[in-house]
Design a protein around this motif. Structure first.
Motif, PDB file in Angstrom:
ATOM      1  N   ALA A   1       0.835  -1.203   0.000  1.00 53.61           N
ATOM      2  CA  ALA A   1       0.000   0.000   0.000  1.00 53.61           C
ATOM      3  C   ALA A   1       0.870   1.254   0.000  1.00 53.61           C
ATOM      4  O   ALA A   1       0.574   2.225  -0.705  1.00 53.61           O
ATOM      5  CB  ALA A   1      -0.934  -0.005   1.205  1.00 53.61           C
ATOM      6  N   GLU A   2       1.942   1.228   0.779  1.00 53.96           N
ATOM      7  CA  GLU A   2       2.859   2.371   0.811  1.00 53.96           C
ATOM      8  C   GLU A   2       3.543   2.550  -0.538  1.00 53.96           C
ATOM      9  O   GLU A   2       3.668   3.665  -1.035  1.00 53.96           O
ATOM     10  CB  GLU A   2       3.895   2.170   1.923  1.00 53.96           C
ATOM     11  CG  GLU A   2       4.817   3.328   2.126  1.00 53.96           C
ATOM     12  CD  GLU A   2       4.133   4.605   2.579  1.00 53.96           C
ATOM     13  OE1 GLU A   2       4.742   5.683   2.413  1.00 53.96           O
ATOM     14  OE2 GLU A   2       3.008   4.549   3.104  1.00 53.96           O
ATOM     15  N   LEU A   3       3.974   1.453  -1.159  1.00 54.86           N
ATOM     16  CA  LEU A   3       4.589   1.542  -2.483  1.00 54.86           C
ATOM     17  C   LEU A   3       3.597   2.069  -3.522  1.00 54.86           C
ATOM     18  O   LEU A   3       3.978   2.854  -4.397  1.00 54.86           O
ATOM     19  CB  LEU A   3       5.124   0.173  -2.911  1.00 54.86           C
ATOM     20  CG  LEU A   3       6.377  -0.299  -2.185  1.00 54.86           C
ATOM     21  CD1 LEU A   3       6.645  -1.768  -2.493  1.00 54.86           C
ATOM     22  CD2 LEU A   3       7.572   0.563  -2.558  1.00 54.86           C
ATOM     23  N   LEU A   4       2.347   1.653  -3.412  1.00 55.97           N
ATOM     24  CA  LEU A   4       1.332   2.142  -4.341  1.00 55.97           C
ATOM     25  C   LEU A   4       1.123   3.649  -4.173  1.00 55.97           C
ATOM     26  O   LEU A   4       0.864   4.350  -5.150  1.00 55.97           O
ATOM     27  CB  LEU A   4       0.008   1.394  -4.129  1.00 55.97           C
ATOM     28  CG  LEU A   4      -0.026  -0.021  -4.690  1.00 55.97           C
ATOM     29  CD1 LEU A   4      -1.243  -0.774  -4.174  1.00 55.97           C
ATOM     30  CD2 LEU A   4       0.006  -0.011  -6.205  1.00 55.97           C
TER      31      LEU A   4
ATOM     32  N   GLU B   1      14.053   3.813   0.515  1.00 57.99           N
ATOM     33  CA  GLU B   1      14.105   3.517   1.953  1.00 57.99           C
ATOM     34  C   GLU B   1      13.322   2.256   2.284  1.00 57.99           C
ATOM     35  O   GLU B   1      13.773   1.420   3.080  1.00 57.99           O
ATOM     36  CB  GLU B   1      13.566   4.697   2.761  1.00 57.99           C
ATOM     37  CG  GLU B   1      14.492   5.891   2.805  1.00 57.99           C
ATOM     38  CD  GLU B   1      13.870   7.082   3.509  1.00 57.99           C
ATOM     39  OE1 GLU B   1      12.880   6.914   4.260  1.00 57.99           O
ATOM     40  OE2 GLU B   1      14.380   8.193   3.304  1.00 57.99           O
ATOM     41  N   LEU B   2      12.145   2.107   1.688  1.00 58.93           N
ATOM     42  CA  LEU B   2      11.358   0.895   1.907  1.00 58.93           C
ATOM     43  C   LEU B   2      12.110  -0.342   1.397  1.00 58.93           C
ATOM     44  O   LEU B   2      12.135  -1.384   2.059  1.00 58.93           O
ATOM     45  CB  LEU B   2      10.002   1.000   1.208  1.00 58.93           C
ATOM     46  CG  LEU B   2       8.984   1.931   1.843  1.00 58.93           C
ATOM     47  CD1 LEU B   2       7.793   2.136   0.911  1.00 58.93           C
ATOM     48  CD2 LEU B   2       8.513   1.376   3.167  1.00 58.93           C
ATOM     49  N   ALA B   3      12.718  -0.223   0.226  1.00 55.23           N
ATOM     50  CA  ALA B   3      13.452  -1.345  -0.343  1.00 55.23           C
ATOM     51  C   ALA B   3      14.684  -1.682   0.496  1.00 55.23           C
ATOM     52  O   ALA B   3      14.997  -2.862   0.695  1.00 55.23           O
ATOM     53  CB  ALA B   3      13.853  -1.041  -1.789  1.00 55.23           C
ATOM     54  N   GLU B   4      15.367  -0.664   1.007  1.00 54.25           N
ATOM     55  CA  GLU B   4      16.538  -0.908   1.857  1.00 54.25           C
ATOM     56  C   GLU B   4      16.139  -1.635   3.140  1.00 54.25           C
ATOM     57  O   GLU B   4      16.839  -2.549   3.589  1.00 54.25           O
ATOM     58  CB  GLU B   4      17.250   0.402   2.174  1.00 54.25           C
ATOM     59  CG  GLU B   4      18.016   0.962   0.987  1.00 54.25           C
ATOM     60  CD  GLU B   4      18.569   2.356   1.237  1.00 54.25           C
ATOM     61  OE1 GLU B   4      18.622   2.797   2.411  1.00 54.25           O
ATOM     62  OE2 GLU B   4      18.946   3.010   0.249  1.00 54.25           O
ATOM     63  N   ALA B   5      15.028  -1.226   3.732  1.00 52.45           N
ATOM     64  CA  ALA B   5      14.544  -1.900   4.941  1.00 52.45           C
ATOM     65  C   ALA B   5      14.189  -3.354   4.634  1.00 52.45           C
ATOM     66  O   ALA B   5      14.496  -4.266   5.416  1.00 52.45           O
ATOM     67  CB  ALA B   5      13.335  -1.161   5.511  1.00 52.45           C
ATOM     68  N   LYS B   6      13.568  -3.602   3.494  1.00 57.49           N
ATOM     69  CA  LYS B   6      13.217  -4.968   3.095  1.00 57.49           C
ATOM     70  C   LYS B   6      14.484  -5.785   2.851  1.00 57.49           C
ATOM     71  O   LYS B   6      14.567  -6.950   3.237  1.00 57.49           O
ATOM     72  CB  LYS B   6      12.334  -4.949   1.835  1.00 57.49           C
ATOM     73  CG  LYS B   6      11.837  -6.302   1.382  1.00 57.49           C
ATOM     74  CD  LYS B   6      11.096  -7.075   2.431  1.00 57.49           C
ATOM     75  CE  LYS B   6       9.863  -6.382   2.926  1.00 57.49           C
ATOM     76  NZ  LYS B   6       9.178  -7.105   4.006  1.00 57.49           N
ATOM     77  N   LEU B   7      15.483  -5.176   2.239  1.00 58.29           N
ATOM     78  CA  LEU B   7      16.745  -5.863   1.992  1.00 58.29           C
ATOM     79  C   LEU B   7      17.407  -6.268   3.306  1.00 58.29           C
ATOM     80  O   LEU B   7      17.897  -7.392   3.431  1.00 58.29           O
ATOM     81  CB  LEU B   7      17.684  -4.972   1.168  1.00 58.29           C
ATOM     82  CG  LEU B   7      19.055  -5.545   0.840  1.00 58.29           C
ATOM     83  CD1 LEU B   7      18.933  -6.850   0.051  1.00 58.29           C
ATOM     84  CD2 LEU B   7      19.872  -4.516   0.067  1.00 58.29           C
TER      85      LEU B   7
END
Length: 143
Positions: A64-67, A80-86
């Motif tokens: 939802a945040e990515l959307l 930032e979201l992708a780094e946290a997921k990584l």
């Protein structure tokens, strides 16, 4: 296309589409009076976006945040979201590596087991002596 046709095209269940609609991830198209709702290419593209993000390990809340960022002008926030997921994935990999080592040791002990001795695997489980077991269990309970 109908919701059934959209589901088939996207490789999901009709109930999955309805669930995404309830979560606000997918817009519900207008239903003409006495007619059937029609879904288009934009709906199919949005479903593909959702499924791709899930494949990368993003939760529906993260999707939802990515959307919210999908217009492409918020690259720093998306990064930032992708780094946290990584970081999360790397932590899981480290946990799995430790799990693999513990299981390999136990399997090795089982193969060396003979006679009337207790099974090393069962004995370790009964005694709660596995390294990191309490930490791993606590993490699963929080999920």
């Amino acid at each position: 296309m109908t919701i059934g046709a959209l589901a088939r095209a996207a490789g999901v269940n009709v109930e999955t589409i309805r669930f995404y609609q309830r979560k606000g991830l997918l817009r519900v198209p207008h239903q003409p009076y006495g007619g059937i709702r029609r879904y288009g290419a934009a709906h199919q593209a949005r479903l593909a976006f959702i499924k791709s993000a899930q494949w990368l390990g993003f939760s529906l809340n993260e999707v939802a945040e990515l959307l919210r960022l999908e217009d492409g002008t918020h690259c720093d926030e998306a990064s930032e979201l992708a780094e946290a997921k990584l970081q999360e994935v790397r932590q899981k990999l480290a946990d799995l590596t430790r799990l693999e080592a513990a299981l390999a040791d136990l399997v090795g002990a089982c193969h060396q087991h003979s006679g009337d001795m207790a099974c090393p695997l069962v004995a370790s489980l009964q005694q709660g002596m596995l390294p990191g077991a309490s930490r791993a269990q606590g993490a699963r309970e929080r999920e």
